[in-house]
Design a protein around this motif. Structure first.
Motif, PDB file in Angstrom:
ATOM      1  N   LYS A 164       8.345  10.240   3.697  1.00  0.00           N
ATOM      2  CA  LYS A 164       8.702   9.545   2.458  1.00  0.00           C
ATOM      3  C   LYS A 164       9.468   8.257   2.747  1.00  0.00           C
ATOM      4  CE  LYS A 164      11.005  10.348  -1.977  1.00  0.00           C
ATOM      5  NZ  LYS A 164      11.769  11.335  -2.803  1.00  0.00           N
ATOM      6  N   ALA A 165      10.397   8.334   3.705  1.00  0.00           N
ATOM      7  CA  ALA A 165      11.193   7.153   4.051  1.00  0.00           C
ATOM      8  C   ALA A 165      10.323   6.071   4.678  1.00  0.00           C
ATOM      9  CB  ALA A 165      12.324   7.544   4.998  1.00  0.00           C
ATOM     10  N   LEU A 166       9.390   6.484   5.560  1.00  0.00           N
ATOM     11  CA  LEU A 166       8.510   5.512   6.221  1.00  0.00           C
ATOM     12  C   LEU A 166       7.569   4.860   5.212  1.00  0.00           C
ATOM     13  CD1 LEU A 166       7.736   7.501   9.491  1.00  0.00           C
ATOM     14  CD2 LEU A 166       8.931   5.299   9.352  1.00  0.00           C
ATOM     15  N   GLN A 167       7.086   5.638   4.253  1.00  0.00           N
ATOM     16  CA  GLN A 167       6.230   5.079   3.203  1.00  0.00           C
ATOM     17  C   GLN A 167       7.007   4.037   2.392  1.00  0.00           C
ATOM     18  OE1 GLN A 167       2.678   5.961   2.002  1.00  0.00           O
ATOM     19  NE2 GLN A 167       3.332   3.882   1.570  1.00  0.00           N
ATOM     20  N   ALA A 168       8.270   4.359   2.086  1.00  0.00           N
ATOM     21  CA  ALA A 168       9.105   3.417   1.341  1.00  0.00           C
ATOM     22  C   ALA A 168       9.351   2.147   2.148  1.00  0.00           C
ATOM     23  CB  ALA A 168      10.431   4.074   0.967  1.00  0.00           C
ATOM     24  N   ASP A 169       9.583   2.305   3.468  1.00  0.00           N
ATOM     25  CA  ASP A 169       9.784   1.142   4.338  1.00  0.00           C
ATOM     26  C   ASP A 169       8.538   0.262   4.366  1.00  0.00           C
ATOM     27  OD1 ASP A 169      12.322   2.029   4.916  1.00  0.00           O
ATOM     28  OD2 ASP A 169      11.800   2.856   6.890  1.00  0.00           O
ATOM     29  N   ALA A 170       7.382   0.901   4.491  1.00  0.00           N
ATOM     30  CA  ALA A 170       6.120   0.155   4.538  1.00  0.00           C
ATOM     31  C   ALA A 170       5.878  -0.584   3.224  1.00  0.00           C
ATOM     32  CB  ALA A 170       4.956   1.094   4.845  1.00  0.00           C
TER      33      ALA A 170
END
Length: 425
Positions: free
Chosen positions: A82-88
């Motif tokens: 979830k965090a990586l998706q938000a970063d992307a």
């Protein structure tokens, strides 16, 4: 919007274009940095997602304490995903917003510099020599009862006006002549909306440095167009269009609105620089390979209109620093203005290459099945400002104005506009 693939592969071309425009080349590196962060986050996201899926299978088969450990691991992975998706997503938003601030790649051969650094390509016609006192267009227009700026200001404020009698007829003659010219060249006439959504206005590149010149209706979140180019560019937004038979050409007739922000004190007399006017705009969708040739064709049709109006003019290649953000190249035709002994822009034509189409999602399918952005081009075929040049260049000693032969059929055969003794009261 510029091609991000080109920006990654050859950022120096984009930096050089920014420098030529007088804009910040550092934007290129900011976009590249955000794009790199987006791709890195996506790679990590995909790796964690793959690990998450594999872990899910293990959880299903596990029991007891092992299952609890795997579930804890799965929960941690889900948070990471979830965090990586938000970063992307954040990096993509940043890259897109930064990329939208970069102007179109300036075409090869465009002069460097600002507003005064244009190159004159040629002169057509010879400015007339007068053996009597030259009147300006407002004096002529008032004498013909054709232009009324006093009542325009009374009703709407500064830079508004009425065209009355032969003034109204002359504008309609010009615009109808332009439509006929467009029809002969294969354009489809279109009466366009003059209110557009923010995404359409932004897609054409008009909400950048000159956004303060655009009227906005805040209650409706709509913009008043300054040219039908905006509505025509949005006409095929989100579509894949067929260009196998050649360019799709539209001639938009619309009222146009401009705040003229920053122009206080410039051309305040008469109807040279006003808040509302009418225009017939040529707009083409074509292939990238055909864009430069279509640009020359539009310029040719503009010049045919100027010849019909029997106006002396010059053609200029606009300098990079004076280009709008969407234009890769722009040619202007400027008519001679006798009262001010200077040239006045009457037409402009811009090659926007794929800049607008990328923003608006207008694509074509090539013969080999590739789907790619199209090129868009625009150009003025006639507008209210032409009345200024026609009145001044064709004026007679007694204040009458000779009607150019090409416009006479659109004025019922009228050959001379004659004074009435002053504007109607």
């Amino acid at each position: 919007m510029i091609d991000l693939k080109l920006l990654r592969q050859d950022p120096d071309i984009v930096r050089a274009s920014q420098v030529t425009r007088g804009d910040d080349p550092g934007l290129v590196d900011q976009v590249l940095d955000a794009d790199a962060r987006r791709r890195a986050a996506l790679t990590d996201f995909e790796n964690r997602r793959a690990e998450q899926k594999s872990l899910g299978k293990l959880v299903a088969a596990a029991q007891g304490e092992e299952k609890q450990e795997l579930l804890a691991r799965a929960k941690s992975l889900a948070e990471q995903v979830k965090a990586l998706q938000a970063d992307a997503d954040a990096a993509e938003t940043e890259a897109t917003e930064l990329a939208r601030r970069i102007g179109n790649i300036v075409a090869e051969g465009v002069p460097a510099g600002g507003e005064d650094d244009f190159v004159v390509l040629r002169h057509e016609g010879t400015p007339r020599e007068f053996d009597f006192r030259v009147r300006d267009h407002l004096e002529l227009g008032e004498g013909l009862a054709a232009i009324d700026t006093e009542r325009g200001a009374k009703v709407s404020g500064a830079r508004f006006y009425y065209l009355t009698g032969v003034g109204a007829r002359l504008e309609l003659a010009l615009l109808n002549a332009a439509v006929d010219k467009a029809l002969a060249a294969g354009f489809t006439p279109v009466i366009t909306p003059t209110l557009v959504k923010p995404e359409i206005m932004a897609g054409t590149g008009f909400l950048g440095a000159h956004a303060d010149e655009i009227y906005r209706l805040e209650a409706d979140d709509l913009y008043l167009v300054g040219t039908s180019e905006v509505a025509l560019a949005g006409y095929h937004s989100g579509e894949i269009i067929d260009l196998s038979a050649g360019p799709k050409r539209y001639a938009g007739w619309s009222a146009c609105y401009r705040r003229e922000a920053g122009s206080y004190g410039k051309d305040t007399r008469g109807i040279i620089r006003v808040h509302q006017f009418h225009k017939v705009e040529a707009f083409s969708y074509t292939t990238v390979e055909d864009a430069a040739a279509e640009h020359q064709r539009i310029l040719g049709w503009e010049e045919e209109m100027l010849a019909l109006a029997e106006l002396p003019y010059r053609v200029i290649d606009t300098a990079a620093g004076d280009l709008g953000s969407s234009a890769a190249r722009k040619f202007d035709c400027e008519a001679w203005l006798p009262s001010q002994e200077r040239y006045l822009e009457l037409t402009s034509t811009s090659n926007c290459t794929t800049f607008q189409a990328r923003r608006l999602g207008v694509r074509e399918r090539t013969a080999d099945g590739e789907v790619r952005p199209v090129a868009t081009l625009n150009g003025t075929l006639a507008t209210t400002r032409w009345i200024v040049a026609i009145l001044e260049n064709h004026q007679q000693a007694d204040g009458s104005v000779r009607v150019p032969e090409g416009l006479r059929p659109y004025l019922g055969g009228l050959e001379l506009l004659e004074p009435t003794g002053g504007a109607s009261r």
